[in-house]
Design a protein around this motif. Structure first.
Motif, mmCIF file in Angstrom:
data_model
loop_
_atom_site.group_PDB
_atom_site.id
_atom_site.type_symbol
_atom_site.label_atom_id
_atom_site.label_comp_id
_atom_site.label_asym_id
_atom_site.label_seq_id
_atom_site.Cartn_x
_atom_site.Cartn_y
_atom_site.Cartn_z
ATOM 1 N N ALA A 286 0.838 -1.203 0.000
ATOM 2 C CA ALA A 286 0.000 0.000 0.000
ATOM 3 C C ALA A 286 0.871 1.250 0.000
ATOM 4 O O ALA A 286 0.579 2.223 -0.703
ATOM 5 C CB ALA A 286 -0.931 -0.007 1.201
ATOM 6 N N ALA A 287 1.950 1.224 0.769
ATOM 7 C CA ALA A 287 2.861 2.365 0.771
ATOM 8 C C ALA A 287 3.549 2.503 -0.579
ATOM 9 O O ALA A 287 3.800 3.608 -1.048
ATOM 10 C CB ALA A 287 3.899 2.204 1.883
ATOM 11 N N TRP A 288 3.837 1.380 -1.235
ATOM 12 C CA TRP A 288 4.463 1.409 -2.541
ATOM 13 C C TRP A 288 3.527 2.024 -3.575
ATOM 14 O O TRP A 288 3.951 2.821 -4.408
ATOM 15 C CB TRP A 288 4.848 -0.011 -2.956
ATOM 16 N N ILE A 289 2.232 1.697 -3.510
ATOM 17 C CA ILE A 289 1.256 2.273 -4.444
ATOM 18 C C ILE A 289 1.191 3.781 -4.246
ATOM 19 O O ILE A 289 1.214 4.546 -5.210
ATOM 20 C CB ILE A 289 -0.127 1.619 -4.250
ATOM 21 N N ILE A 290 1.130 4.217 -2.992
ATOM 22 C CA ILE A 290 1.062 5.657 -2.720
ATOM 23 C C ILE A 290 2.348 6.339 -3.168
ATOM 24 O O ILE A 290 2.309 7.418 -3.763
ATOM 25 C CB ILE A 290 0.783 5.894 -1.221
ATOM 26 N N GLN B 65 2.334 6.744 -6.935
ATOM 27 C CA GLN B 65 1.451 7.830 -7.359
ATOM 28 C C GLN B 65 2.057 9.188 -7.022
ATOM 29 O O GLN B 65 1.934 10.129 -7.804
ATOM 30 C CB GLN B 65 0.075 7.656 -6.730
ATOM 31 N N MET B 66 2.716 9.293 -5.881
ATOM 32 C CA MET B 66 3.388 10.545 -5.536
ATOM 33 C C MET B 66 4.548 10.813 -6.492
ATOM 34 O O MET B 66 4.784 11.961 -6.883
ATOM 35 C CB MET B 66 3.882 10.514 -4.089
ATOM 36 N N ASP B 67 5.259 9.771 -6.878
ATOM 37 C CA ASP B 67 6.345 9.921 -7.851
ATOM 38 C C ASP B 67 5.789 10.416 -9.176
ATOM 39 O O ASP B 67 6.387 11.273 -9.831
ATOM 40 C CB ASP B 67 7.067 8.583 -8.028
ATOM 41 N N PHE B 68 4.629 9.917 -9.573
ATOM 42 C CA PHE B 68 3.985 10.364 -10.811
ATOM 43 C C PHE B 68 3.606 11.838 -10.722
ATOM 44 O O PHE B 68 3.843 12.610 -11.653
ATOM 45 C CB PHE B 68 2.758 9.498 -11.096
ATOM 46 N N VAL B 69 3.046 12.246 -9.584
ATOM 47 C CA VAL B 69 2.647 13.648 -9.413
ATOM 48 C C VAL B 69 3.873 14.556 -9.431
ATOM 49 O O VAL B 69 3.871 15.608 -10.087
ATOM 50 C CB VAL B 69 1.836 13.821 -8.102
ATOM 51 N N VAL B 70 4.937 14.153 -8.743
ATOM 52 C CA VAL B 70 6.164 14.961 -8.714
ATOM 53 C C VAL B 70 6.759 15.069 -10.122
ATOM 54 O O VAL B 70 7.233 16.136 -10.533
ATOM 55 C CB VAL B 70 7.180 14.360 -7.716
ATOM 56 N N THR B 71 6.720 13.982 -10.885
ATOM 57 C CA THR B 71 7.237 14.007 -12.254
ATOM 58 C C THR B 71 6.407 14.943 -13.128
ATOM 59 O O THR B 71 6.955 15.686 -13.945
ATOM 60 C CB THR B 71 7.252 12.583 -12.843
ATOM 61 N N LEU B 72 5.086 14.919 -12.964
ATOM 62 C CA LEU B 72 4.238 15.844 -13.732
ATOM 63 C C LEU B 72 4.518 17.298 -13.356
ATOM 64 O O LEU B 72 4.570 18.174 -14.232
ATOM 65 C CB LEU B 72 2.763 15.519 -13.500
ATOM 66 N N PHE C 70 6.374 6.655 -18.381
ATOM 67 C CA PHE C 70 6.824 5.390 -17.816
ATOM 68 C C PHE C 70 6.487 5.287 -16.328
ATOM 69 O O PHE C 70 6.162 4.204 -15.842
ATOM 70 C CB PHE C 70 8.319 5.195 -18.050
ATOM 71 N N VAL C 71 6.513 6.403 -15.603
ATOM 72 C CA VAL C 71 6.112 6.380 -14.201
ATOM 73 C C VAL C 71 4.606 6.140 -14.102
ATOM 74 O O VAL C 71 4.130 5.410 -13.232
ATOM 75 C CB VAL C 71 6.522 7.692 -13.489
ATOM 76 N N TYR C 72 3.828 6.706 -15.022
ATOM 77 C CA TYR C 72 2.379 6.481 -15.058
ATOM 78 C C TYR C 72 2.064 5.005 -15.265
ATOM 79 O O TYR C 72 1.147 4.467 -14.650
ATOM 80 C CB TYR C 72 1.748 7.326 -16.164
ATOM 81 N N LYS C 73 2.833 4.350 -16.111
ATOM 82 C CA LYS C 73 2.583 2.940 -16.363
ATOM 83 C C LYS C 73 2.852 2.083 -15.125
ATOM 84 O O LYS C 73 2.340 0.974 -15.020
ATOM 85 C CB LYS C 73 3.443 2.455 -17.525
ATOM 86 N N GLU C 74 3.639 2.568 -14.167
ATOM 87 C CA GLU C 74 3.931 1.824 -12.946
ATOM 88 C C GLU C 74 2.876 2.045 -11.861
ATOM 89 O O GLU C 74 2.856 1.323 -10.877
ATOM 90 C CB GLU C 74 5.302 2.220 -12.400
ATOM 91 N N THR C 75 2.004 3.036 -12.033
ATOM 92 C CA THR C 75 0.998 3.322 -11.013
ATOM 93 C C THR C 75 -0.216 2.420 -11.192
ATOM 94 O O THR C 75 -0.359 1.721 -12.197
ATOM 95 C CB THR C 75 0.544 4.792 -11.080
ATOM 96 N N SER C 76 -1.114 2.480 -10.222
ATOM 97 C CA SER C 76 -2.356 1.720 -10.318
ATOM 98 C C SER C 76 -3.366 2.419 -11.228
ATOM 99 O O SER C 76 -4.419 1.863 -11.514
ATOM 100 C CB SER C 76 -2.958 1.532 -8.921
#
Length: 149
Positions: A34-38, A41-48, A121-127
């Protein structure tokens, strides 16, 4: 106690220990997952956000560079107070080369494109991204799902 009951007791003890071990590891791994999923998603937001900041800052630098080129162009002669006096003649010789500044703007936009590709690529790793069912069925040689379902 006979050996028959002792063996059954030992099997029950091992079974209970195995069950508690599985429950504990499931809860622990669930919390990590669960922490990995969050975190993904935080990594995706920071990248955006970084991609957007590269776009904004490079656009601002490109606009500022254009303003610098206009301000230091050949029209600067007409705007100088010293050159407006009748006994003074001013000539425009040259402007310093701004090629390296142009290259910095190009590299800024290329870096923004690089961050945008990284965001994919980070988006593809998210849920948030789920693979299509048809591509998985074709990749495994399965039968595609019936139409209309």
């Amino acid at each position: 106690m006979s050996a028959k009951y002792l063996c059954s007791y030992f099997k029950g003890y091992l079974g209970m220990k195995k069950l508690l071990n599985k429950i504990t590891s499931f809860i622990y791994l669930f919390l990590i997952f669960a922490a990995w999923i969050i975190s993904m998603q935080m990594d995706f937001v920071v990248t955006l956000v970084a991609t957007f900041l590269w776009l904004v800052s490079t656009s601002a630098w490109a606009k500022a560079l254009t303003d610098i080129k206009i301000a230091t162009g050949h029209n600067i002669i007409q705007e100088l107070d010293a050159c407006k006096q009748p006994e003074v003649t001013c000539y425009f010789d040259s402007v310093t080369s701004m090629g390296s500044l142009n290259v910095s703007v190009i590299f800024g936009f290329l870096n923004m494109i690089l961050w945008g590709g990284n965001a994919w690529f980070v988006y593809k790793e998210t849920s948030l991204h789920s693979p299509s069912n048809t591509s998985a069925a074709h990749g495994q040689g399965g039968i595609p799902p019936p139409a209309g379902m």
